[in-house]
Design a protein around this motif. Structure first.
Motif, PDB file in Angstrom:
ATOM      1  N   LEU A 157      -4.892  21.396   5.250  1.00  0.00           N
ATOM      2  CA  LEU A 157      -3.917  20.308   5.130  1.00  0.00           C
ATOM      3  C   LEU A 157      -4.563  18.961   5.435  1.00  0.00           C
ATOM      4  O   LEU A 157      -4.348  17.984   4.706  1.00  0.00           O
ATOM      5  N   SER A 158      -5.357  18.901   6.500  1.00  0.00           N
ATOM      6  CA  SER A 158      -6.000  17.632   6.865  1.00  0.00           C
ATOM      7  C   SER A 158      -6.879  17.134   5.730  1.00  0.00           C
ATOM      8  O   SER A 158      -6.892  15.960   5.392  1.00  0.00           O
ATOM      9  N   PHE A 159      -7.605  18.083   5.135  1.00  0.00           N
ATOM     10  CA  PHE A 159      -8.528  17.738   4.066  1.00  0.00           C
ATOM     11  C   PHE A 159      -7.777  17.171   2.860  1.00  0.00           C
ATOM     12  O   PHE A 159      -8.121  16.113   2.328  1.00  0.00           O
ATOM     13  N   LEU A 160      -6.709  17.894   2.461  1.00  0.00           N
ATOM     14  CA  LEU A 160      -5.920  17.437   1.319  1.00  0.00           C
ATOM     15  C   LEU A 160      -5.330  16.059   1.578  1.00  0.00           C
ATOM     16  O   LEU A 160      -5.360  15.169   0.734  1.00  0.00           O
ATOM     17  N   LEU A 161      -4.792  15.912   2.772  1.00  0.00           N
ATOM     18  CA  LEU A 161      -4.166  14.643   3.146  1.00  0.00           C
ATOM     19  C   LEU A 161      -5.195  13.512   3.084  1.00  0.00           C
ATOM     20  O   LEU A 161      -4.931  12.437   2.534  1.00  0.00           O
ATOM     21  N   ALA A 162      -6.367  13.785   3.630  1.00  0.00           N
ATOM     22  CA  ALA A 162      -7.409  12.757   3.656  1.00  0.00           C
ATOM     23  C   ALA A 162      -7.822  12.375   2.237  1.00  0.00           C
ATOM     24  O   ALA A 162      -7.979  11.204   1.913  1.00  0.00           O
ATOM     25  N   VAL A 163      -7.965  13.388   1.359  1.00  0.00           N
ATOM     26  CA  VAL A 163      -8.352  13.112  -0.029  1.00  0.00           C
ATOM     27  C   VAL A 163      -7.283  12.252  -0.701  1.00  0.00           C
ATOM     28  O   VAL A 163      -7.584  11.252  -1.358  1.00  0.00           O
ATOM     29  N   LEU A 164      -6.016  12.649  -0.507  1.00  0.00           N
ATOM     30  CA  LEU A 164      -4.927  11.892  -1.117  1.00  0.00           C
ATOM     31  C   LEU A 164      -4.930  10.441  -0.673  1.00  0.00           C
ATOM     32  O   LEU A 164      -4.870   9.520  -1.494  1.00  0.00           O
ATOM     33  N   ILE A 165      -5.003  10.250   0.638  1.00  0.00           N
ATOM     34  CA  ILE A 165      -4.930   8.880   1.165  1.00  0.00           C
ATOM     35  C   ILE A 165      -6.108   8.043   0.669  1.00  0.00           C
ATOM     36  O   ILE A 165      -5.934   6.911   0.228  1.00  0.00           O
ATOM     37  N   THR A 166      -7.300   8.630   0.694  1.00  0.00           N
ATOM     38  CA  THR A 166      -8.458   7.811   0.310  1.00  0.00           C
ATOM     39  C   THR A 166      -8.480   7.523  -1.186  1.00  0.00           C
ATOM     40  O   THR A 166      -8.802   6.412  -1.594  1.00  0.00           O
ATOM     41  N   VAL A 167      -8.132   8.521  -2.005  1.00  0.00           N
ATOM     42  CA  VAL A 167      -8.131   8.271  -3.454  1.00  0.00           C
ATOM     43  C   VAL A 167      -7.069   7.226  -3.792  1.00  0.00           C
ATOM     44  O   VAL A 167      -7.296   6.307  -4.580  1.00  0.00           O
ATOM     45  N   TRP A 168      -5.924   7.356  -3.167  1.00  0.00           N
ATOM     46  CA  TRP A 168      -4.850   6.390  -3.398  1.00  0.00           C
ATOM     47  C   TRP A 168      -5.311   4.980  -3.014  1.00  0.00           C
ATOM     48  O   TRP A 168      -5.120   4.009  -3.752  1.00  0.00           O
ATOM     49  N   ASN A 169      -5.950   4.896  -1.879  1.00  0.00           N
ATOM     50  CA  ASN A 169      -6.448   3.606  -1.425  1.00  0.00           C
ATOM     51  C   ASN A 169      -7.498   3.027  -2.357  1.00  0.00           C
ATOM     52  O   ASN A 169      -7.510   1.836  -2.623  1.00  0.00           O
ATOM     53  N   ALA A 170      -8.372   3.918  -2.854  1.00  0.00           N
ATOM     54  CA  ALA A 170      -9.449   3.422  -3.706  1.00  0.00           C
ATOM     55  C   ALA A 170      -8.918   2.975  -5.052  1.00  0.00           C
ATOM     56  O   ALA A 170      -9.390   2.001  -5.624  1.00  0.00           O
ATOM     57  N   SER A 171      -7.897   3.698  -5.578  1.00  0.00           N
ATOM     58  CA  SER A 171      -7.444   3.343  -6.918  1.00  0.00           C
ATOM     59  C   SER A 171      -6.407   2.226  -6.910  1.00  0.00           C
ATOM     60  O   SER A 171      -6.272   1.512  -7.889  1.00  0.00           O
ATOM     61  N   ALA A 191      -0.299   2.553   0.830  1.00  0.00           N
ATOM     62  CA  ALA A 191      -1.608   3.195   0.944  1.00  0.00           C
ATOM     63  C   ALA A 191      -2.402   2.563   2.077  1.00  0.00           C
ATOM     64  O   ALA A 191      -3.052   3.255   2.878  1.00  0.00           O
ATOM     65  N   ARG A 192      -2.330   1.232   2.142  1.00  0.00           N
ATOM     66  CA  ARG A 192      -3.092   0.552   3.192  1.00  0.00           C
ATOM     67  C   ARG A 192      -2.572   0.897   4.572  1.00  0.00           C
ATOM     68  O   ARG A 192      -3.339   1.065   5.521  1.00  0.00           O
ATOM     69  N   ALA A 193      -1.221   1.017   4.668  1.00  0.00           N
ATOM     70  CA  ALA A 193      -0.622   1.332   5.969  1.00  0.00           C
ATOM     71  C   ALA A 193      -1.081   2.712   6.429  1.00  0.00           C
ATOM     72  O   ALA A 193      -1.483   2.910   7.580  1.00  0.00           O
ATOM     73  N   LEU A 194      -1.057   3.682   5.491  1.00  0.00           N
ATOM     74  CA  LEU A 194      -1.493   5.042   5.834  1.00  0.00           C
ATOM     75  C   LEU A 194      -2.930   5.019   6.340  1.00  0.00           C
ATOM     76  O   LEU A 194      -3.293   5.695   7.298  1.00  0.00           O
ATOM     77  N   LEU A 243     -14.146   9.928   5.123  1.00  0.00           N
ATOM     78  CA  LEU A 243     -14.073   9.962   3.661  1.00  0.00           C
ATOM     79  C   LEU A 243     -13.959   8.551   3.091  1.00  0.00           C
ATOM     80  O   LEU A 243     -14.532   8.236   2.053  1.00  0.00           O
ATOM     81  N   ARG A 244     -13.214   7.693   3.793  1.00  0.00           N
ATOM     82  CA  ARG A 244     -13.074   6.328   3.295  1.00  0.00           C
ATOM     83  C   ARG A 244     -14.429   5.625   3.302  1.00  0.00           C
ATOM     84  O   ARG A 244     -14.781   4.905   2.377  1.00  0.00           O
ATOM     85  N   GLU A 245     -15.176   5.878   4.366  1.00  0.00           N
ATOM     86  CA  GLU A 245     -16.524   5.313   4.447  1.00  0.00           C
ATOM     87  C   GLU A 245     -17.343   5.742   3.220  1.00  0.00           C
ATOM     88  O   GLU A 245     -17.977   4.935   2.563  1.00  0.00           O
ATOM     89  N   GLY A 246     -17.264   7.050   2.924  1.00  0.00           N
ATOM     90  CA  GLY A 246     -17.993   7.581   1.776  1.00  0.00           C
ATOM     91  C   GLY A 246     -17.498   6.991   0.470  1.00  0.00           C
ATOM     92  O   GLY A 246     -18.276   6.626  -0.402  1.00  0.00           O
ATOM     93  N   VAL A 256     -11.167   6.879 -12.254  1.00  0.00           N
ATOM     94  CA  VAL A 256     -12.458   6.424 -11.741  1.00  0.00           C
ATOM     95  C   VAL A 256     -12.661   6.952 -10.325  1.00  0.00           C
ATOM     96  O   VAL A 256     -13.704   7.513  -9.983  1.00  0.00           O
ATOM     97  N   ALA A 257     -11.619   6.819  -9.490  1.00  0.00           N
ATOM     98  CA  ALA A 257     -11.731   7.245  -8.097  1.00  0.00           C
ATOM     99  C   ALA A 257     -11.774   8.760  -7.982  1.00  0.00           C
ATOM    100  O   ALA A 257     -12.598   9.321  -7.265  1.00  0.00           O
ATOM    101  N   MET A 258     -10.875   9.423  -8.709  1.00  0.00           N
ATOM    102  CA  MET A 258     -10.713  10.870  -8.560  1.00  0.00           C
ATOM    103  C   MET A 258     -11.867  11.625  -9.203  1.00  0.00           C
ATOM    104  O   MET A 258     -12.446  12.508  -8.610  1.00  0.00           O
ATOM    105  N   ARG A 259     -12.196  11.261 -10.448  1.00  0.00           N
ATOM    106  CA  ARG A 259     -13.166  12.050 -11.195  1.00  0.00           C
ATOM    107  C   ARG A 259     -14.600  11.690 -10.842  1.00  0.00           C
ATOM    108  O   ARG A 259     -15.479  12.524 -10.869  1.00  0.00           O
ATOM    109  N   HIS A 260     -14.835  10.404 -10.547  1.00  0.00           N
ATOM    110  CA  HIS A 260     -16.225   9.998 -10.369  1.00  0.00           C
ATOM    111  C   HIS A 260     -16.609   9.723  -8.921  1.00  0.00           C
ATOM    112  O   HIS A 260     -17.594  10.235  -8.436  1.00  0.00           O
TER     113      HIS A 260
END
Lengths: 623, 314
Positions: free
Chosen positions: B108-122, B129-132, B200-203, B226-230
């Motif tokens: 769950l933590s992993f999925l959540l982290a991926v969601l938040i970071t991809v959302w933030n990046a895109s 997204a920024r608040a999360l 993950l955000r750092e990465g 761009v964020a998700m696939r690449h």
């Protein structure tokens, strides 16, 4: 009717609440099937101009665009981000300088190619269907064949890092053509490649552009490349367009003094310039510098009062050439500036050369087997194979070769940064063998110093210039305190830097100034030989001359020897006393530059000479 | 590939030997005699000695050590005093709750982290997204025991949505199991998820400035693609090690949470073993956790080899 039209394009970037105008009122047009080269040095605004056509800048910085960018009647700046996304693919393709970095490292080539398939008439989402995939696959296969990679299936299954630099750039070109663009933008696509590869890629560009009837905006800093590829040339300087015209007019009858100077700075094959290269004094102004008049005026030999008070506007003249200059040059370009210059007297063969290299070999990867673990066995690579040479006192020895030829490894071994696997390097009484340096290794280090290619990364960013120059003095000599300071000050003066430079950090200096600091650091301990590894290849041509001239002057004054490692054949042939050609780890030929140009017998040398973009040949055959 | 596995297995044996040896001597340094703990201070010396014999803790230390190691090599970890069962059986009884919680909360933590970071990046300008993203800083700062007590107070005691404590096996009664797992998993996801988001955000930020994303944009991909696939697949590589270590850490170390929520997991077992001077159980348990750490590390490394083409094709 031109296909692409830039109408008074200005670009302003907002950084740290300061607005900086990078490009000022550029107007250009490119016809269908035409190649326009934008030529300029770093900071000229040529790359941002191209990036603004495809609107990639807005992803990395807040930019404001004024003026028009019309591609077949669509005004690009007025599109929304979403419209631009759809418009961009299928109309504009782009090829970048850094091919490897421009490909996703963790995706196979095939996947990356297919993803780029979206012709204008394709229904959104069609790529996900079987039919769409097949169409994309067919397109990718045919393009790979076109760019000279017929082994399509194997290539598509590879990852970017498994390909050579030339192949990576071919992939990038295929990728850019996946959606049949009408405009191809190329930003220094051959700059990172070897000359022989560059020649192939340029040839490929020309062919594809003709066959696909694309318009092409080709950005380069290399006049030789521009001569080979372009129909017309636009010269940019300090964010302004200074001159536009046909390739022939620009290269043979330039009117703007900057264009002229730029052409004169380019080392020409077969023209000896042992007393020094032409260069432009000073440096390109920063976009933040407020200059009332012409931005080139501070460096221009023909500048008059009006040049510093009002900006010149682009004005048409006879023929097709337009230029922005109050006092245009009228006399024809002097192509033979240094021809007839007498060569420095041949060096007297001495019994005691500064450097003697006998039979050195370097093998990387020891080939040792770990028991039972075959996969861990490193493949041995012979980087340098049985090389022997000697450099006389005061000799400027040029070493050319393409990437992977072993020239840098040879230089590193001579400077004792790397031990040879076999053979001996002697400098004075010191010997350097596979066992290391005999005798006093500090004394050895003192007699050989290095200058690296990239002064940006080879100078510690946190040290002041005085500390950088003082460090080897403190390590290798007995100078301390006030004596040391005096010595540092005189070194700074000797390389032509203002005295105030000593308290600056490398980041506060221009590229040319940084390389002067690197030179001052190298000559500080009074070495007998300097190994200079590509010291000018990160510099602009106008500055390259300045740096080379300092090296030549140091040689005259101090009887210093140089091992000058470079991939730039024209440069080394015009200034070196002797030139060695390296190929696959072997020194295949050593000779006087004139002999190399006229009578070289080695096929590899001939190949290099043939691939070298020859500006002079263009100029002399198109008077 | 096979070579890498082989080499790592050899390493694994060496590590286990070192860890086992260290554990043995460290645990023997704990003051207190298990025989006295078991029989009480009034027991006769003969009875104590007999029990020590049974437990394999009599005689000189080096003989005890050799004896224990010899038996471990044969797969015999001895008998647990407090459970009166073989050590391996006791570990098997306690592994399920801990493993369930660790796997669910890590995923769950992993999925959540991926969601938040991809959302933030895109969509970097989206304020939710920024608040999360900002909340993850707070999530990292909250101590888990405090969060656990707070959640019990709010959700279990005040709202009465879930029981305050206890554990039901997920295969026996899934609904009841989820009700009991909810709070401990929530506590772990907040802490772990926050640290994953930060790494993950750092990465992702590092990848967002890479030139191949420029190529992806030239292709006309949406910012999400761009964020998700690449960017994401390349940004995920460095986070794998952290996810692996975190997971192993959870299995070995949710002692406090197991205590608060009264979950009969490995943490509770180890705590009991320390209090009851159950040396053999303690040694067996610690060795088991060490095996787990090394194995998870090995799996992470192998995953790298699978995911990173530069490792795989070399």
């Amino acid at each position: 009717m031109s296909r692409l039209e830039l109408a008074g394009l200005s670009l302003t970037v907002l950084a740290d609440d300061v607005e900086t105008e990078l490009v000022h009122e550029i107007s250009l047009s490119v016809a269908a099937g035409e190649t326009l080269c934008i030529v300029g040095e770093s900071g000229s605004g040529k790359t941002v101009t191209a990036m603004s056509i495809i609107r990639l800048l807005e992803f990395v910085a807040p930019v404001r665009t004024t003026g028009g960018i019309l591609l077949e009647r669509t005004d690009i700046p007025t599109l929304t981000a979403e419209e631009m996304r759809a418009f961009r693919t299928g109309r504009i393709g782009m090829v970048f300088q850094e091919a490897l970095d421009s490909l996703n490292p963790s995706q196979r080539i095939g996947k990356q190619l297919l993803e780029a398939y979206s012709p204008r008439d394709m229904i959104p989402g069609a790529l996900r269907t079987m039919k769409g995939q097949q169409a994309a696959m067919a397109k990718a296969t045919s393009l790979l064949r076109e760019v000279g990679l017929p082994d399509t299936e194997r290539i598509m299954a590879l990852y970017p890092h498994q390909l050579s630099g030339g192949m990576q750039q071919r992939i990038m070109i295929a990728l850019a053509l996946m959606s049949d663009p009408i405009l191809l933008l190329a930003d220094e696509p051959t700059t990172a490649l070897d000359v022989t590869t560059q020649a192939e890629i340029l040839e490929l560009f020309r062919r594809l552009q003709r066959e696909h009837n694309m318009s092409c905006v080709f950005i380069t800093h290399d006049m030789g490349v521009a001569a080979e590829i372009s129909d017309r040339i636009a010269v940019m300087y300090g964010g302004r367009l200074v001159e536009v015209g046909t390739t022939r007019d620009i290269l043979t009858k330039p009117r703007h003094h900057y264009t002229r100077a730029l052409l004169e700075c380019v080392p020409q094959l077969g023209v000896r310039r042992t007393s020094g290269l032409a260069s432009i004094p000073g440096a390109v102004p920063s976009p933040r510098d407020e200059l009332l008049g012409c931005r080139y005026a501070p460096r221009c030999p023909a500048a008059t009062e009006v040049c510093t008070t009002a900006p010149p506007t682009l004005a048409a003249t006879l023929g097709d050439t337009t230029f922005a200059c109050f006092n245009p040059a009228t006399r024809p370009l002097d192509l033979t500036i240094a021809v007839g210059e007498t060569d420095a007297p041949a060096l007297v063969a001495t019994d005691r050369p500064t450097l003697t290299v006998s039979g050195i070999t370097k093998v990387f990867g020891n080939g040792r087997r770990t028991p039972n673990l075959d996969h861990l066995r490193k493949r041995a690579v012979v980087a340098v194979r049985d090389v022997s040479l000697h450099i006389a006192p005061g000799e400027f020895f040029g070493l050319v070769g393409e990437s992977g030829s072993g020239k840098t490894t040879l230089g590193r071994m001579i400077a004792a940064l790397e031990h040879p696997s076999a053979g001996t390097i002697s400098v004075g009484d010191h010997e350097h063998t596979s066992k290391g340096v005999t005798g006093d290794s500090r004394e050895f280090r003192r007699s050989i110093q290095l200058i690296f290619q990239d002064p940006q990364s080879s100078l510690d960013p946190r040290h002041t210039v005085a500390r950088i120059i003082g460090e080897p003095l403190r390590e290798l000599t007995n100078l301390r305190g006030a004596e040391l300071d005096t010595r540092v000050a005189s070194l700074i003066d000797e390389v032509g830097l203002p005295a105030a430079t000593k308290n600056k950090l490398p980041s506060q200096l221009s590229g040319g100034q940084r390389q002067r600091v690197a030179i001052a650091r190298a000559i500080g301990p009074e070495p007998r030989l300097i190994v200079a590894d590509e010291p000018t290849s990160a510099l602009d041509v106008s500055v390259q001359g300045q740096v080379i001239n300092i090296l030549l002057e140091l040689r005259r004054e101090r009887d210093l020897s140089f091992l000058f490692i470079t991939h730039n054949l024209s440069l080394v042939l015009s200034v070196a006393d002797r030139v060695g050609v390296m190929c696959k780890g072997e020194l295949v030929e050593v000779g006087h530059p004139t002999d190399i140009v006229t009578n070289s017998t080695h096929p590899y040398t001939r190949q290099l000479l043939a691939a070298n973009p020859d500006l002079l040949a263009y100029q002399t055959t198109n008077p | 590939m096979l070579g890498i596995i082989l080499r790592r297995l050899v390493n694994l044996v060496i590590i286990l030997f070192v860890v086992g040896t260290l554990l043995f001597f460290i645990i023997r340094a704990i003051p207190g005699d298990p025989a006295i703990a078991l029989l009480g201070s009034t027991a006769k010396p003969e009875e104590l000695e007999a029990l020590r014999q049974d437990l394999g803790i009599s005689g000189p230390l080096y003989l005890q050590y050799l004896g224990w190691f010899g038996r471990v090599l044969q797969g015999d970890f001895g008998m647990s005093i407090i459970y009166d069962k073989p050590v391996l059986d006791v570990i098997a009884d306690h592994i399920a709750p801990t493993l369930t919680i660790a796997i669910i909360s890590t995923l769950l933590s992993f999925l959540l982290a991926v969601l938040i970071t991809v959302w933030n990046a895109s969509s970097p300008r989206n304020w939710v997204a920024r608040a999360l993203n900002q909340l993850s800083q707070i999530g990292l700062a909250l101590p888990d025991f405090w969060l656990a007590v707070l959640l019990i107070y709010l959700i279990a005691l005040n709202l009465r949505w879930v029981p305050t404590s206890g554990y039901t096996d997920i295969w026996v009664d899934p609904i009841a199991s989820i009700r009991t797992l909810l709070l401990p998993v929530a506590v772990l996801v907040i802490g772990q998820g926050a640290s994953f988001v930060i790494v993950l955000r750092e990465g992702m930020l590092g990848q967002m400035s890479q030139l191949y994303l420029r190529t992806a944009r030239v292709k006309g991909l949406s910012e999400f693609a761009v964020a998700m696939r690449h960017a994401l697949p390349n940004a995920l590589l460095p986070i794998l090690t952290i996810v692996g270590l975190n997971f192993a850490g959870l299995v070995g170390g949710i002692v406090i949470l197991e205590n608060i929520f009264v979950i009969p997991g490995l943490g509770s077992m180890m705590l009991g073993a320390i209090n009851g001077r159950d040396f053999l159980l303690l040694q067996g348990g610690a060795l088991f956790i060490a095996v787990l750490f090394v194995t998870v590390n090995l799996i992470t490394d192998l995953t790298y080899a699978l995911v990173d083409p530069k490792v795989r094709v070399s």
